[in-house]
Structures are given as structure tokens and as C-alpha cells.
Design a protein around this motif. Structure first.
Motif, PDB file in Angstrom:
ATOM      1  N   ARG A  11       0.833  -1.208   0.000  1.00 48.92           N
ATOM      2  CA  ARG A  11       0.000   0.000   0.000  1.00 48.92           C
ATOM      3  C   ARG A  11       0.864   1.252   0.000  1.00 48.92           C
ATOM      4  NH1 ARG A  11      -3.976   1.428   4.991  1.00 48.92           N
ATOM      5  NH2 ARG A  11      -1.938   1.661   5.992  1.00 48.92           N
ATOM      6  N   GLN A  12       1.917   1.243   0.788  1.00 55.89           N
ATOM      7  CA  GLN A  12       2.825   2.398   0.831  1.00 55.89           C
ATOM      8  C   GLN A  12       3.497   2.624  -0.516  1.00 55.89           C
ATOM      9  OE1 GLN A  12       5.764   2.303   4.004  1.00 55.89           O
ATOM     10  NE2 GLN A  12       7.277   3.219   2.634  1.00 55.89           N
ATOM     11  N   TYR A  13       3.919   1.546  -1.154  1.00 58.06           N
ATOM     12  CA  TYR A  13       4.663   1.663  -2.410  1.00 58.06           C
ATOM     13  C   TYR A  13       3.781   2.086  -3.589  1.00 58.06           C
ATOM     14  CZ  TYR A  13       8.589  -0.800  -0.163  1.00 58.06           C
ATOM     15  OH  TYR A  13       9.624  -1.179   0.653  1.00 58.06           O
ATOM     16  N   VAL A  14       2.574   1.502  -3.683  1.00 64.41           N
ATOM     17  CA  VAL A  14       1.749   1.765  -4.873  1.00 64.41           C
ATOM     18  C   VAL A  14       0.918   3.026  -4.753  1.00 64.41           C
ATOM     19  CG1 VAL A  14       1.641  -0.677  -5.455  1.00 64.41           C
ATOM     20  CG2 VAL A  14      -0.208   0.337  -4.100  1.00 64.41           C
ATOM     21  N   GLY A  15       0.674   3.483  -3.535  1.00 69.51           N
ATOM     22  CA  GLY A  15      -0.132   4.677  -3.343  1.00 69.51           C
ATOM     23  C   GLY A  15      -1.616   4.391  -3.230  1.00 69.51           C
ATOM     24  N   HIS A  16      -2.344   5.403  -2.804  1.00 69.86           N
ATOM     25  CA  HIS A  16      -3.766   5.256  -2.474  1.00 69.86           C
ATOM     26  C   HIS A  16      -4.616   4.827  -3.663  1.00 69.86           C
ATOM     27  CE1 HIS A  16      -7.916   6.840  -2.002  1.00 69.86           C
ATOM     28  NE2 HIS A  16      -7.775   6.381  -0.762  1.00 69.86           N
ATOM     29  N   ASP A  17      -4.422   5.458  -4.816  1.00 71.36           N
ATOM     30  CA  ASP A  17      -5.306   5.192  -5.953  1.00 71.36           C
ATOM     31  C   ASP A  17      -5.202   3.753  -6.438  1.00 71.36           C
ATOM     32  OD1 ASP A  17      -6.176   7.777  -5.808  1.00 71.36           O
ATOM     33  OD2 ASP A  17      -4.972   8.497  -7.500  1.00 71.36           O
ATOM     34  N   VAL A  18      -3.978   3.252  -6.574  1.00 71.09           N
ATOM     35  CA  VAL A  18      -3.806   1.865  -7.010  1.00 71.09           C
ATOM     36  C   VAL A  18      -4.313   0.911  -5.942  1.00 71.09           C
ATOM     37  CG1 VAL A  18      -2.098   0.081  -7.539  1.00 71.09           C
ATOM     38  CG2 VAL A  18      -1.911   2.333  -8.595  1.00 71.09           C
ATOM     39  N   TRP A  19      -3.946   1.170  -4.698  1.00 72.58           N
ATOM     40  CA  TRP A  19      -4.345   0.252  -3.628  1.00 72.58           C
ATOM     41  C   TRP A  19      -5.868   0.133  -3.513  1.00 72.58           C
ATOM     42  CZ3 TRP A  19      -2.253  -3.528  -1.025  1.00 72.58           C
ATOM     43  CH2 TRP A  19      -2.898  -4.013   0.111  1.00 72.58           C
ATOM     44  N   THR A  20      -6.564   1.230  -3.566  1.00 76.53           N
ATOM     45  CA  THR A  20      -8.018   1.190  -3.426  1.00 76.53           C
ATOM     46  C   THR A  20      -8.724   0.793  -4.715  1.00 76.53           C
ATOM     47  OG1 THR A  20      -8.171   3.577  -3.895  1.00 76.53           O
ATOM     48  CG2 THR A  20      -8.010   2.897  -1.576  1.00 76.53           C
ATOM     49  N   GLY A  21      -8.068   0.998  -5.855  1.00 70.99           N
ATOM     50  CA  GLY A  21      -8.731   0.737  -7.125  1.00 70.99           C
ATOM     51  C   GLY A  21      -8.526  -0.661  -7.678  1.00 70.99           C
ATOM     52  N   TYR A  22      -7.539  -1.399  -7.153  1.00 67.80           N
ATOM     53  CA  TYR A  22      -7.237  -2.729  -7.675  1.00 67.80           C
ATOM     54  C   TYR A  22      -7.868  -3.816  -6.800  1.00 67.80           C
ATOM     55  CZ  TYR A  22      -3.672  -0.884 -10.896  1.00 67.80           C
ATOM     56  OH  TYR A  22      -3.006  -0.226 -11.905  1.00 67.80           O
ATOM     57  N   PHE A  23      -8.151  -4.952  -7.426  1.00 70.35           N
ATOM     58  CA  PHE A  23      -8.680  -6.103  -6.703  1.00 70.35           C
ATOM     59  C   PHE A  23      -7.521  -6.828  -6.016  1.00 70.35           C
ATOM     60  CE2 PHE A  23     -10.024 -10.577  -6.429  1.00 70.35           C
ATOM     61  CZ  PHE A  23     -11.221 -10.416  -5.753  1.00 70.35           C
ATOM     62  N   LYS A  24      -7.621  -6.960  -4.708  1.00 71.05           N
ATOM     63  CA  LYS A  24      -6.522  -7.520  -3.918  1.00 71.05           C
ATOM     64  C   LYS A  24      -6.935  -8.875  -3.351  1.00 71.05           C
ATOM     65  CE  LYS A  24      -6.906  -3.806  -1.490  1.00 71.05           C
ATOM     66  NZ  LYS A  24      -7.784  -3.040  -2.405  1.00 71.05           N
ATOM     67  N   PHE A  25      -6.039  -9.844  -3.462  1.00 74.32           N
ATOM     68  CA  PHE A  25      -6.389 -11.171  -2.952  1.00 74.32           C
ATOM     69  C   PHE A  25      -5.163 -11.920  -2.443  1.00 74.32           C
ATOM     70  CE2 PHE A  25      -5.422 -11.728  -7.426  1.00 74.32           C
ATOM     71  CZ  PHE A  25      -4.740 -12.940  -7.506  1.00 74.32           C
ATOM     72  N   ALA A  26      -5.439 -12.913  -1.618  1.00 70.10           N
ATOM     73  CA  ALA A  26      -4.414 -13.796  -1.064  1.00 70.10           C
ATOM     74  C   ALA A  26      -5.067 -15.157  -0.852  1.00 70.10           C
ATOM     75  CB  ALA A  26      -3.879 -13.243   0.249  1.00 70.10           C
ATOM     76  N   PHE A  27      -4.242 -16.136  -0.483  1.00 71.79           N
ATOM     77  CA  PHE A  27      -4.767 -17.472  -0.195  1.00 71.79           C
ATOM     78  C   PHE A  27      -4.340 -17.907   1.195  1.00 71.79           C
ATOM     79  CE2 PHE A  27      -5.844 -17.566  -4.570  1.00 71.79           C
ATOM     80  CZ  PHE A  27      -6.802 -18.570  -4.720  1.00 71.79           C
ATOM     81  N   GLU A  28      -5.235 -18.639   1.853  1.00 71.59           N
ATOM     82  CA  GLU A  28      -4.959 -19.191   3.171  1.00 71.59           C
ATOM     83  C   GLU A  28      -4.997 -20.717   3.111  1.00 71.59           C
ATOM     84  OE1 GLU A  28      -3.835 -19.111   5.913  1.00 71.59           O
ATOM     85  OE2 GLU A  28      -3.817 -17.073   6.675  1.00 71.59           O
ATOM     86  N   ARG A  29      -4.463 -21.329   4.175  1.00 75.24           N
ATOM     87  CA  ARG A  29      -4.414 -22.782   4.281  1.00 75.24           C
ATOM     88  C   ARG A  29      -4.601 -23.171   5.741  1.00 75.24           C
ATOM     89  NH1 ARG A  29       0.589 -26.410   1.861  1.00 75.24           N
ATOM     90  NH2 ARG A  29      -0.280 -28.489   2.303  1.00 75.24           N
ATOM     91  N   ASN A  30      -5.206 -24.305   5.980  1.00 76.03           N
ATOM     92  CA  ASN A  30      -5.331 -24.808   7.340  1.00 76.03           C
ATOM     93  C   ASN A  30      -3.969 -24.726   8.023  1.00 76.03           C
ATOM     94  OD1 ASN A  30      -5.161 -26.828   9.533  1.00 76.03           O
ATOM     95  ND2 ASN A  30      -7.242 -27.342   8.910  1.00 76.03           N
ATOM     96  N   PRO A  31      -3.840 -23.965   9.101  1.00 77.03           N
ATOM     97  CA  PRO A  31      -2.521 -23.735   9.704  1.00 77.03           C
ATOM     98  C   PRO A  31      -1.816 -25.001  10.174  1.00 77.03           C
ATOM     99  CG  PRO A  31      -4.091 -22.110  10.492  1.00 77.03           C
ATOM    100  CD  PRO A  31      -4.878 -23.139   9.748  1.00 77.03           C
ATOM    101  N   TRP A  32      -2.559 -25.988  10.638  1.00 74.50           N
ATOM    102  CA  TRP A  32      -1.931 -27.227  11.090  1.00 74.50           C
ATOM    103  C   TRP A  32      -1.343 -27.995   9.899  1.00 74.50           C
ATOM    104  CZ3 TRP A  32      -6.734 -25.821  13.353  1.00 74.50           C
ATOM    105  CH2 TRP A  32      -6.653 -25.470  14.718  1.00 74.50           C
ATOM    106  N   ASP A  33      -2.050 -27.989   8.804  1.00 74.33           N
ATOM    107  CA  ASP A  33      -1.553 -28.625   7.587  1.00 74.33           C
ATOM    108  C   ASP A  33      -0.368 -27.852   7.023  1.00 74.33           C
ATOM    109  OD1 ASP A  33      -1.435 -30.301   5.319  1.00 74.33           O
ATOM    110  OD2 ASP A  33      -2.846 -29.035   4.221  1.00 74.33           O
ATOM    111  N   ARG A  34      -0.477 -26.542   7.013  1.00 81.52           N
ATOM    112  CA  ARG A  34       0.574 -25.679   6.473  1.00 81.52           C
ATOM    113  C   ARG A  34       1.886 -25.833   7.238  1.00 81.52           C
ATOM    114  NH1 ARG A  34      -1.326 -19.814   6.583  1.00 81.52           N
ATOM    115  NH2 ARG A  34      -1.086 -20.155   8.824  1.00 81.52           N
ATOM    116  N   GLN A  35       1.799 -25.975   8.559  1.00 75.04           N
ATOM    117  CA  GLN A  35       3.016 -26.094   9.352  1.00 75.04           C
ATOM    118  C   GLN A  35       3.763 -27.377   9.025  1.00 75.04           C
ATOM    119  OE1 GLN A  35       4.280 -23.750  11.147  1.00 75.04           O
ATOM    120  NE2 GLN A  35       6.031 -24.910  11.903  1.00 75.04           N
ATOM    121  N   VAL A  36       3.048 -28.457   8.764  1.00 69.89           N
ATOM    122  CA  VAL A  36       3.696 -29.709   8.369  1.00 69.89           C
ATOM    123  C   VAL A  36       4.401 -29.532   7.029  1.00 69.89           C
ATOM    124  CG1 VAL A  36       3.318 -32.118   7.705  1.00 69.89           C
ATOM    125  CG2 VAL A  36       2.138 -31.170   9.696  1.00 69.89           C
ATOM    126  N   SER A  37       3.755 -28.875   6.081  1.00 73.58           N
ATOM    127  CA  SER A  37       4.393 -28.617   4.791  1.00 73.58           C
ATOM    128  C   SER A  37       5.627 -27.748   4.945  1.00 73.58           C
ATOM    129  CB  SER A  37       3.402 -27.945   3.828  1.00 73.58           C
ATOM    130  OG  SER A  37       2.478 -28.865   3.333  1.00 73.58           O
TER     131      SER A  37
END
Length: 234
Positions: A98-124
């Protein structure tokens, strides 16, 4: 991490949630002005046709930015050096993007991430981090997980000041369906065809067998925000 100006999206990469496979796949649709951070030398040849690009920002007053530079190894992680600036990096958190891209890009773009079951993720994470060690030198799962710096979290990547800062959090467990929905939202008309990355290290998918009551509780406390947000269960 990817910022696509062509398709107006920002992908924030959490650890051990198929992030590299997602990056390699999304790289097919990027333009010359888009930002894509490097992945491992082993996986980089799978990225086509675009290579890592535009991930170095403009130099600051001293020709470099201390907290944007990274060197290999823990000692040099946040030590600046003029010839090694990585202002955008693999697991960069939302607050810096957000700091790098600025307000207009941050608020105007579709932002996404992925999560995983933490117990499974820790084993991986354990299998991945110790992949080059022999059975004699590899720390057991409990010893590995006891070290705070080795416990993987996703929440700090996609949140700012304790609040979720992205528009969608997909699930590793429903990866292809969630990614297909994201493609539709950003206007990419293509089937989901993820390249394989960092796989084949686990002998089976049953993460529960690695846990005792202590390690189960430890991950439950450490990743309480992710568990509550996504409704994960052991």
C-alpha cells in the motif's frame, strides 16, 4: 507477489499456500509494466513468457532503500546494499505494498491472497525447510515447530493494523475454484491450469499424525486469527 496494472489486481503471497504455483500461472497474463517478484531458481524456468520484472523501485536519496534491500541469509535479511535492492519481494506484507503503490492503485485494484489450514501448512513448512537434511540431522516436527520464527502465518501478509486489507481470501483447500472466481473478477478468460511447484516432499497428506496435544495447541494459539477468520479446524 504480483501487481498487474493490465488487469488491475494485486496478489499477496502467503507462505505454503501454493503461492508460487499461483504466481507462475498468473505470470502468463501480465504486461510489460506489471510487477512480478522472483521465485526460486528451480521454479523460475516454469514462468513464461514474462520473467521477474519491475520489482526494484526507484533509488532513494542514498541510491538505495535500507528496508527494501535483502541479502541471502538471516544476517543480511534487512541490511541495505546499493547493488542488491529488492523493494518488492516474495512475501511482502500488505502495509508495504500500500505504501509503495499509493492510495489510488491500492483502493482501485482487486486484492487477494490465499490461506491454508494452519496445522496442515506447518507440516508442509517443516518438510520444505528440512528437505536438504538427512534423517540424522533433520529436527523432528515438534522441535522445529517450537521455534517461533519457523511457524508460518498468513494473517500478517494480508492485513494492515490487525484488519483484513484484501478483497478476497481464497482457500488452499478449494484452490482451483477460488482462483477461477478471481480470474472472472479481474477479467481474465482462461481455465485454471496451475503448474506444479515445490511438491513431492510429503509422504502423505495426513498432517494430524505429526501432532501431539502440545504442538496442536501451539499452532492453534499462534494462528488464532487465521483459524477464527477462515473457520479452520484441526
Amino acid at each position: 507477489m504480483i501487481i498487474s496494472h493490465r488487469h488491475r489486481f494485486i496478489f499477496l503471497k502467503t507462505g505454503k499456500a501454493a503461492g508460487t504455483s499461483i504466481e507462475l500461472f498468473l505470470s502468463r497474463f501480465l504486461g510489460p509494466d506489471d510487477i512480478a517478484t522472483p521465485v526460486s531458481a528451480e521454479d523460475e524456468p516454469k514462468r513464461a513468457p514474462l520473467r521477474p520484472t519491475n520489482y526494484l523501485r526507484e533509488p532513494g536519496p542514498l541510491g538505495w532503500k535500507r528496508w527494501g534491500a535483502r541479502l541471502p541469509g538471516p544476517v543480511g535479511r534487512w541490511i541495505g546494499r546499493p547493488d542488491r535492492r529488492f523493494d518488492y519481494f516474495n512475501h511482502i506484507p500488505a502495509r508495504l505494498v500500500r505504501q509503495y503503490v499509493g492510495h489510488d492503485v491500492w483502493t482501485g485494484y482487486f486484492k487477494f491472497a490465499f490461506e491454508r489450514n494452519p496445522w496442515d501448512r506447518q507440516v508442509s513448512s517443516w518438510y520444505w525447510a528440512t528437505r536438504h537434511q538427512s534423517e540424522a540431522t533433520r529436527p523432528d516436527f515438534k522441535t522445529f515447530t517450537a521455534v517461533e520464527g519457523r511457524r508460518v502465518r498468513g494473517f500478517p501478509i494480508y492485513s494492515i493494523d490487525g484488519t483484513v486489507a484484501v478483497d478476497k481470501i481464497g482457500r488452499y483447500e478449494t484452490l482451483e475454484a477460488d482462483l477461477a472466481d478471481i480470474l472472472a473478477r479481474v477479467g481474465i478468460d482462461a481455465p485454471v491450469d496451475l503448474p506444479r511447484s515445490k511438491g513431492g516432499l510429503r509422504p502423505d497428506g495426513d498432517y494430524r499424525r505429526h501432532y501431539d496435544d502440545a504442538t496442536r495447541s501451539l499452532i492453534g494459539r499462534h494462528c488464532a486469527r487465521e483459524i477464527a477468520l477462515m473457520g479452520y479446524e484441526f
